[in-house]
Motif scaffolding. Structure first.
Motif, short mmCIF file in Angstrom:
data_model
loop_
_atom_site.label_atom_id
_atom_site.label_comp_id
_atom_site.label_asym_id
_atom_site.label_seq_id
_atom_site.Cartn_x
_atom_site.Cartn_y
_atom_site.Cartn_z
N HIS A 71 0.86 -1.19 0.00
CA HIS A 71 0.00 0.00 0.00
C HIS A 71 0.89 1.23 0.00
O HIS A 71 1.48 1.58 1.03
N HIS A 73 1.40 5.37 -2.00
CA HIS A 73 0.96 6.43 -2.91
C HIS A 73 2.27 7.10 -3.38
O HIS A 73 2.52 8.26 -3.07
N LYS A 140 -0.60 3.58 -5.90
CA LYS A 140 -1.94 4.05 -6.22
C LYS A 140 -1.90 5.39 -6.94
O LYS A 140 -0.96 6.17 -6.73
N HIS A 241 -9.68 1.94 1.41
CA HIS A 241 -9.26 2.70 2.60
C HIS A 241 -10.49 2.74 3.51
O HIS A 241 -11.45 3.45 3.22
N HIS A 264 -6.04 0.28 6.73
CA HIS A 264 -6.12 1.19 7.89
C HIS A 264 -6.85 0.48 9.04
O HIS A 264 -6.24 -0.01 9.95
N ASP A 316 2.17 2.82 3.44
CA ASP A 316 1.23 3.88 3.06
C ASP A 316 2.00 5.12 2.61
O ASP A 316 1.49 6.24 2.76
#
Ligand code: NIG
Ligand code: FE
Length: 407
Positions: A71, A73, A140, A241, A264, A316
């Protein structure tokens, strides 16, 4: 058989599901041919006739599968250090988001960046993860918030996988925040995502999965369900999420759609955990975001254990809630902040992370047939990985059989 390479005298954590814990095998050897594992087991059990063009002695070092960050970004423009200053002065993550900062501030910086600029910045972050032992990661979109810019982010994510020895799995996250041109109308934006953006993204093959942010400051359960229904029709797997800042029963929603993962989960209820267990949806815990936004509600780890929900851990890595670039540190945080066991921490960044990406058939454990992605450590026992922090304990990283030839 003549393998290309054989690593021997390793303390191997196979992560095999049919073995206890992390599936430790002492005095192990791992043989690779054409980038795949042809044997991983005790040296004494190796098939007679197995030889290698190159033999690498590991001197008892711990060997695990290459780390998997399921996960991130990673591709975005600008940074949010100015918001970090605001938060230090007392503003909350949600307050900043509601006043037009947060994800929208990164959206503005991402939209004005071209492919090369985005790739240049993202490569620095990717190189940090590679130096940390990562061989597979998910990236992502979600900072473009229109077709052109979401596509640009995903295109750059794919490019990163060509520019480095790493596997990149991409996820389309247009339902991350409401862009300003939507004029405050969330339903209309979701309509646009479902009618125009998602079909084009699916046609182009640029995304491997679809994600959404189900939260008060983002999208409702109904809006998320519309995105998931469209993804299902288009044949794309989903993830979510969920339950990060409040309990909207996002976990149950993800389970209802057979999501690969729900991520999360600080506010997830027992019903949500039970639904995930039944659906086989992986709980991806993100201790970096928990730490950085100073959350106090710990995800219900005991409920995930009780309902046999597989647990993964990830960085994350993003500019707002988790500018964290180390899976090794994530293991320490998983143990210290969420009280995960050593085994759960190691499995969370290997086998269970592979499961969360739908890639368990290729990576995540050390077994014949899988890609020969290895992390060789300067330590000899599994507990030492989550134990130390602020130090890089990686000795060598092998991607599809290639990489440093010393241990
Ligand atoms: O995973 N929760 C929503 N999305 C990201 C944060 C994105 C941002 O703040 O830029 C997360 O925490
Ligand atoms: Fe995230």
């Amino acid at each position: 058989m003549l393998a290309d390479r054989i690593w021997h005298d390793a303390q191997m954590a196979t992560m095999r599901a049919d073995l206890e814990g992390v599936g430790l095998i002492d005095r192990a050897m791992i043989a690779s041919k054409d980038g795949r594992i042809v044997y991983a087991g005790a040296k004494s059990d190796a098939p007679s006739g197995l030889d290698g063009k190159e033999w690498i002695g590991c001197h008892g070092a711990l060997v695990t599968p290459g780390l998997i960050d399921c996960h991130t970004h990673l591709v975005y423009g600008g940074d949010r250090s100015h918001e970090f200053k605001m938060r230090l002065a007392g503003a909350s993550y949600e307050e900043i988001a509601k006043s037009g900062g947060g994800i929208l501030s990164t959206m503005r910086a991402t939209r004005v960046s071209d492919d090369d600029e985005l790739a240049y910045d993202a490569l620095k972050r990717l190189d940090a993860l590679i130096a940390d032992g990562v061989t597979t990661l998910e990236i992502k979109s979600g900072y473009g918030l229109d077709l052109e810019n979401e596509t640009k982010q995903l295109r750059v994510a794919r490019r990163l996988g060509n520019e480095r020895q790493v596997d990149v799995v991409t996820t389309f996250l247009a339902a991350h925040a409401l862009p300003p041109e939507a004029g405050g109308d969330k339903d209309r934006y979701i309509e646009l995502v479902c009618r125009e953006m998602l079909p084009q993204i699916a046609r182009s093959g640029i995304a491997d999965a679809v994600d959404a942010f189900c939260e008060g400051i983002a999208f409702s359960v109904e809006q998320t369900a519309r995105v998931f229904e469209t993804a299902r029709i288009l044949g794309l797997p989903v993830k979510l999420h969920a339950d990060q800042l409040s309990n909207l029963e996002g976990a149950a929603l993800a389970a209802r759609f057979g999501a690969l993962s729900a991520d999360h989960l600080e506010y997830t209820s027992e019903e949500g955990a039970a639904a995930m267990g039944r659906a086989g949806t992986v709980a991806v815990l993100l201790p970096g975001a928990f730490y950085f936004i100073r959350e106090t509600k710990v995800p219900p780890v005991d409920l995930f254990r009780k309902h046999r929900v597989p647990i993964a851990l990830a960085t994350d890595c993003n500019p707002g809630s988790s500018p964290l670039h180390s899976v090794q540190l994530v293991m320490n945080m998983g143990a210290t902040l969420f009280r995960l066991t050593v085994e759960e921490c190691l499995l969370g960044v290997t086998r269970e992370a592979a499961r969360a990406l739908g890639r368990l058939d290729r990576v995540g454990t050390l077994e014949a047939g899988k890609h020969c992605n290895l992390a060789i450590w300067k330590v000899g026992s599994p507990a030492e990985l989550p134990y130390r922090f602020g130090i890089n304990q990686l000795s060598a990283r092998i991607y599809r059989g290639t990489g440093e030839l010393t241990c």
